[in-house]
Scaffold this motif. Structure first.
Motif, PDB file in Angstrom:
ATOM      1  N   CYS A   1       0.839  -1.197   0.000  1.00 22.55           N
ATOM      2  CA  CYS A   1       0.000   0.000   0.000  1.00 22.55           C
ATOM      3  C   CYS A   1       0.879   1.254   0.000  1.00 22.55           C
TER       4      CYS A   1
ATOM      5  N   CYS B   1      -0.034   3.221   3.671  1.00 20.54           N
ATOM      6  CA  CYS B   1       0.285   2.703   5.007  1.00 20.54           C
ATOM      7  C   CYS B   1       1.345   1.614   4.971  1.00 20.54           C
TER       8      CYS B   1
ATOM      9  N   CYS C   1       1.338  -1.414   4.226  1.00 20.77           N
ATOM     10  CA  CYS C   1       1.007  -2.800   4.567  1.00 20.77           C
ATOM     11  C   CYS C   1       0.972  -3.633   3.281  1.00 20.77           C
TER      12      CYS C   1
ATOM     13  N   CYS D   1      -7.088   4.552   2.226  1.00 26.12           N
ATOM     14  CA  CYS D   1      -5.692   4.883   1.911  1.00 26.12           C
ATOM     15  C   CYS D   1      -5.594   5.583   0.561  1.00 26.12           C
TER      16      CYS D   1
ATOM     17  N   CYS E   1      -4.358  -0.500  -0.081  1.00 21.32           N
ATOM     18  CA  CYS E   1      -5.028  -1.636   0.553  1.00 21.32           C
ATOM     19  C   CYS E   1      -6.525  -1.394   0.663  1.00 21.32           C
TER      20      CYS E   1
HETATM   21 ZN   LIG Z   1      -3.184   1.146   3.241  1.00 19.73          ZN
END
Ligand SMILES: [Zn+2]
Ligand SMILES: [Zn+2]
Length: 77
Positions: free
Chosen positions: A40, A43, A45, A64, A60
């Motif tokens: 992502c 963030c 992740c 976001c 994600c």
């Molecule tokens: Zn994210």
């Protein structure tokens, strides 16, 4: 027997993933995710679900994407 291309583990239960014309060999889902899953942009992740993509950037979730300025992206229902 096959060798995981992420951790080089030689594992009899290794499996292959065919993606974009290439074949990847992994010994675990974790290694497969490490190699294949996009990150992502907002963030950082790993995206293991559906995720979203715009202009080559991966997110994600729609939250976001909006944080990064892609207001038009919405979650896949
Ligand atoms: Zn994210
Ligand atoms: Zn591995």
């Amino acid at each position: 027997m096959a060798v995981c291309e992420v951790c080089n583990n030689d594992y009899e239960m290794a499996f292959e993933i065919h993606a974009a014309g290439a074949v990847h060999t992994f010994d675990s889902i974790e290694c497969a995710a490490q190699k294949m899953a996009p990150i992502c942009e907002n963030c950082q992740c790993r995206i293991l679900g559906h995720g979203l993509q715009s202009d080559g950037q991966f997110f994600c979730c729609a939250h976001c994407a909006r944080q990064a300025g892609f207001a038009q992206l919405v979650d896949h229902a």
